[in-house]
Design a protein around this motif. Structure first.
Motif, PDB file in Angstrom:
ATOM      1  N   TRP A   9     154.910 -45.240  93.932  1.00  0.00           N
ATOM      2  CA  TRP A   9     154.936 -45.119  95.392  1.00  0.00           C
ATOM      3  C   TRP A   9     156.266 -45.602  95.936  1.00  0.00           C
ATOM      4  N   SER A  10     156.805 -46.699  95.411  1.00  0.00           N
ATOM      5  CA  SER A  10     158.070 -47.230  95.920  1.00  0.00           C
ATOM      6  C   SER A  10     159.194 -46.223  95.762  1.00  0.00           C
ATOM      7  N   VAL A  11     159.249 -45.596  94.583  1.00  0.00           N
ATOM      8  CA  VAL A  11     160.303 -44.612  94.333  1.00  0.00           C
ATOM      9  C   VAL A  11     160.132 -43.397  95.248  1.00  0.00           C
ATOM     10  N   PHE A  12     158.900 -42.912  95.369  1.00  0.00           N
ATOM     11  CA  PHE A  12     158.678 -41.727  96.187  1.00  0.00           C
ATOM     12  C   PHE A  12     158.898 -42.029  97.655  1.00  0.00           C
ATOM     13  N   TYR A  13     158.544 -43.230  98.087  1.00  0.00           N
ATOM     14  CA  TYR A  13     158.798 -43.615  99.485  1.00  0.00           C
ATOM     15  C   TYR A  13     160.293 -43.608  99.774  1.00  0.00           C
ATOM     16  N   ALA A  14     161.089 -44.182  98.860  1.00  0.00           N
ATOM     17  CA  ALA A  14     162.534 -44.209  99.076  1.00  0.00           C
ATOM     18  C   ALA A  14     163.099 -42.787  99.162  1.00  0.00           C
ATOM     19  N   TYR A  15     162.625 -41.918  98.280  1.00  0.00           N
ATOM     20  CA  TYR A  15     163.077 -40.523  98.318  1.00  0.00           C
ATOM     21  C   TYR A  15     162.692 -39.864  99.647  1.00  0.00           C
ATOM     22  N   THR A  16     161.449 -40.074 100.076  1.00  0.00           N
ATOM     23  CA  THR A  16     160.983 -39.457 101.331  1.00  0.00           C
ATOM     24  C   THR A  16     161.740 -40.011 102.532  1.00  0.00           C
ATOM     25  N   ALA A  17     161.921 -41.330 102.586  1.00  0.00           N
ATOM     26  CA  ALA A  17     162.584 -41.948 103.735  1.00  0.00           C
ATOM     27  C   ALA A  17     164.019 -41.453 103.877  1.00  0.00           C
ATOM     28  N   SER A 178     156.565 -33.920 104.443  1.00  0.00           N
ATOM     29  CA  SER A 178     157.038 -34.979 103.539  1.00  0.00           C
ATOM     30  C   SER A 178     156.166 -36.224 103.646  1.00  0.00           C
ATOM     31  N   LEU A 179     155.793 -36.567 104.890  1.00  0.00           N
ATOM     32  CA  LEU A 179     154.928 -37.725 105.079  1.00  0.00           C
ATOM     33  C   LEU A 179     153.536 -37.478 104.491  1.00  0.00           C
ATOM     34  N   TRP A 180     153.036 -36.270 104.636  1.00  0.00           N
ATOM     35  CA  TRP A 180     151.726 -35.950 104.068  1.00  0.00           C
ATOM     36  C   TRP A 180     151.750 -36.063 102.547  1.00  0.00           C
ATOM     37  N   LEU A 181     152.823 -35.542 101.921  1.00  0.00           N
ATOM     38  CA  LEU A 181     152.939 -35.644 100.461  1.00  0.00           C
ATOM     39  C   LEU A 181     153.089 -37.098 100.031  1.00  0.00           C
ATOM     40  N   ALA A 182     153.863 -37.876 100.805  1.00  0.00           N
ATOM     41  CA  ALA A 182     154.008 -39.300 100.487  1.00  0.00           C
ATOM     42  C   ALA A 182     152.667 -40.022 100.594  1.00  0.00           C
ATOM     43  N   ALA A 183     151.859 -39.652 101.595  1.00  0.00           N
ATOM     44  CA  ALA A 183     150.542 -40.273 101.735  1.00  0.00           C
ATOM     45  C   ALA A 183     149.662 -39.965 100.518  1.00  0.00           C
ATOM     46  N   MET A 184     149.757 -38.744  99.988  1.00  0.00           N
ATOM     47  CA  MET A 184     148.992 -38.397  98.801  1.00  0.00           C
ATOM     48  C   MET A 184     149.442 -39.209  97.595  1.00  0.00           C
ATOM     49  N   VAL A 185     150.765 -39.334  97.405  1.00  0.00           N
ATOM     50  CA  VAL A 185     151.289 -40.115  96.277  1.00  0.00           C
ATOM     51  C   VAL A 185     150.855 -41.566  96.380  1.00  0.00           C
ATOM     52  N   ARG A 186     150.896 -42.100  97.606  1.00  0.00           N
ATOM     53  CA  ARG A 186     150.483 -43.494  97.789  1.00  0.00           C
ATOM     54  C   ARG A 186     149.002 -43.671  97.468  1.00  0.00           C
ATOM     55  N   GLU A 187     148.181 -42.749  97.925  1.00  0.00           N
ATOM     56  CA  GLU A 187     146.751 -42.839  97.649  1.00  0.00           C
ATOM     57  C   GLU A 187     146.476 -42.745  96.152  1.00  0.00           C
ATOM     58  N   LEU A 188     147.165 -41.850  95.462  1.00  0.00           N
ATOM     59  CA  LEU A 188     146.985 -41.715  94.012  1.00  0.00           C
ATOM     60  C   LEU A 188     147.449 -42.975  93.284  1.00  0.00           C
ATOM     61  N   ASP A 189     148.535 -43.591  93.773  1.00  0.00           N
ATOM     62  CA  ASP A 189     149.040 -44.793  93.120  1.00  0.00           C
ATOM     63  C   ASP A 189     148.061 -45.947  93.282  1.00  0.00           C
ATOM     64  N   VAL A 190     147.493 -46.074  94.479  1.00  0.00           N
ATOM     65  CA  VAL A 190     146.482 -47.118  94.705  1.00  0.00           C
ATOM     66  C   VAL A 190     145.253 -46.866  93.837  1.00  0.00           C
ATOM     67  N   ALA A 191     144.842 -45.596  93.736  1.00  0.00           N
ATOM     68  CA  ALA A 191     143.686 -45.263  92.901  1.00  0.00           C
ATOM     69  C   ALA A 191     143.960 -45.565  91.436  1.00  0.00           C
ATOM     70  N   ARG A 192     145.186 -45.322  90.997  1.00  0.00           N
ATOM     71  CA  ARG A 192     145.545 -45.618  89.604  1.00  0.00           C
ATOM     72  C   ARG A 192     145.464 -47.119  89.316  1.00  0.00           C
ATOM     73  N   GLU A 193     145.962 -47.937  90.240  1.00  0.00           N
ATOM     74  CA  GLU A 193     145.875 -49.386  90.056  1.00  0.00           C
ATOM     75  C   GLU A 193     144.421 -49.849  90.044  1.00  0.00           C
ATOM     76  N   ALA A 194     143.610 -49.263  90.927  1.00  0.00           N
ATOM     77  CA  ALA A 194     142.194 -49.623  90.960  1.00  0.00           C
ATOM     78  C   ALA A 194     141.505 -49.236  89.659  1.00  0.00           C
ATOM     79  N   GLN A 195     141.884 -48.084  89.103  1.00  0.00           N
ATOM     80  CA  GLN A 195     141.289 -47.641  87.841  1.00  0.00           C
ATOM     81  C   GLN A 195     141.638 -48.602  86.705  1.00  0.00           C
ATOM     82  N   ALA A 196     142.891 -49.052  86.680  1.00  0.00           N
ATOM     83  CA  ALA A 196     143.290 -50.001  85.643  1.00  0.00           C
ATOM     84  C   ALA A 196     142.550 -51.327  85.792  1.00  0.00           C
TER      85      ALA A 196
END
Length: 388
Positions: A9-17, A178-196
């Motif tokens: 998420w951090s990398v994708f946020y920087a790219y989007t911003a 771009s913001l919508w795609l970033a929101a999806m990446v962030r949600e997937l990243d949070v879900a991945r951490e929760a899964q771990a």
């Protein structure tokens, strides 16, 4: 940034911003090109207004950056659209947006006094994009149409007006997508951490369940028998001695079962532990590569290797954010390498690594190092000086 999210998420946020900032800075310049508005030529006739326009572009980029920062620190949106995708929502706003509007008002007043009207259109294109990027795309469409109408009213051709309106709307739409795609990446990243985290919790629950099954019945019997012994002893009944010995025997049997359970947990079959660790890491979306097999490790080191796999795999999920993990098993060593601990140089040892060294003792040598973004944990069996 929100510390609860991971590296992806951090990398994708920087790219989007940065992409959005580039769009915001280039949009007024692009509109100026279509309007045949040369900023360099305007400096000779209206240097103050031209400088003010450049200041507005810089302040607008700063305002957009503040908006992105505020949006990124909010929680993951629970609002969904009809395709069950996350909504971007209304982006936060502050006084920086009002500050960006001041140059437009000043330029508008100057245009009313006879200044170049195209400068106002360039200024308005940036302001419209900044305002409409914070709300729904329909407002962006309305704002771009408004600029197109003003171009026609100020003497521009319909072709130029439609082109500039389309450019502004495309910029707004690009920002929202771009913001919508970033929101999806962030949600997937949070879900991945929760899964771990759930995978680690599931392993803990499994051990707790096994421990409860082994000891629950025996402890209940010990409690009942102990009360009986106390009552018999109060009445000086000789049967208290017999029941007391039964309590001691049940306690010894239960202790042996607990030791057996813990031994089985710590000294699990290496092949089974290898599959379990790989499955655990893959559940966290890490790509796991295995070199060697459980058969390559000598039997006397299989228990140590299985324990290292379990502890190292759990620690990777707790303290790192890996995308690639490599496990190497050999006759003399077991090595785990992951890319989830960026940095360089010496690794400060916390209680986890210290505890592993103490558990391994003199039979194995543990070393860790970090280089080029890779974290390596290496355990050597029969280190130099070991008589075996």
């Amino acid at each position: 940034m929100d510390t609860s999210t991971g590296r992806q998420w951090s990398v994708f946020y920087a790219y989007t911003a940065w992409s959005i900032l580039v769009v915001l800075m280039m949009l007024p310049l692009g509109v100026g090109v279509f309007l045949e508005f040369g900023l360099r030529q305007q400096f000779s006739g209206h240097p103050a207004l031209s400088a003010l326009l450049l200041v507005q572009i810089a302040v607008g980029a700063w305002s957009g950056w503040r908006t992105m920062r505020a949006w990124s620190t909010e929680g993951v949106s629970s609002s969904r659209d009809r395709w069950d995708l996350p909504r971007v929502g209304v982006l936060p706003s502050d006084l920086s947006l009002l500050l960006t509007a001041v140059p437009t008002l000043v330029i508008g007043a100057a245009v009313a006094g006879g200044a170049e009207p195209r400068m106002l259109l360039v200024s308005m294109s940036l302001l419209v994009a900044l305002v409409t990027m914070r709300w729904r795309w329909e407002l962006g469409l309305a704002g771009s149409l408004l600029v197109g109408v003003l171009i026609v009213l100020l003497g521009g051709s319909p072709g130029t007006a439609s082109t500039c309106a389309a450019l502004i709307f495309a910029a707004v739409l690009m920002v929202r997508l771009s913001l919508w795609l970033a929101a999806m990446v962030r949600e997937l990243d949070v879900a991945r951490e929760a899964q771990a985290a759930l995978a680690v919790a599931e392993e803990r629950l499994r051990f707790a369940r096994d421990l409860h099954d082994v000891t629950g019945r025996d402890l209940s019997v010990i409690a009942v028998k102990s009360e009986l012994v106390a009552q018999l002893a109060e009445r000086q009944d000789p049967r208290a001695v017999e029941h007391g010995r039964e309590v001691a025997q049940i306690a010894r049997t239960s202790l042996a079962e607990i030791r057996s359970l813990v031994r089985g947990y710590r000294e699990a079959d290496l092949a089974t532990e290898l599959r379990g660790t790989a499955s655990l890491l893959r559940s966290a979306q890490a790509v796991v590569t295995i070199h060697g097999s459980a058969a390559d490790v000598p039997a006397r080191h299989a228990g140590t290797a299985a324990w290292v796999l379990r502890e190292a795999g759990t620690n990777i999920l707790r303290h790192a954010d890996p995308s690639v993990v490599t496990i190497t098993l050999g006759r003399d060593a077991i090595t785990l390498v992951n890319d989830g601990a960026p940095g360089q140089g010496e690794v400060p040892e916390g209680s986890g690594l210290t505890g592993m060294r103490e558990r391994l003792g003199d039979t194995s040598a543990l070393s860790v190092h970090r280089d080029a973004g890779l974290f390596t944990l290496d355990v050597r069996f029969d280190p130099p000086g070991d008589p075996r």
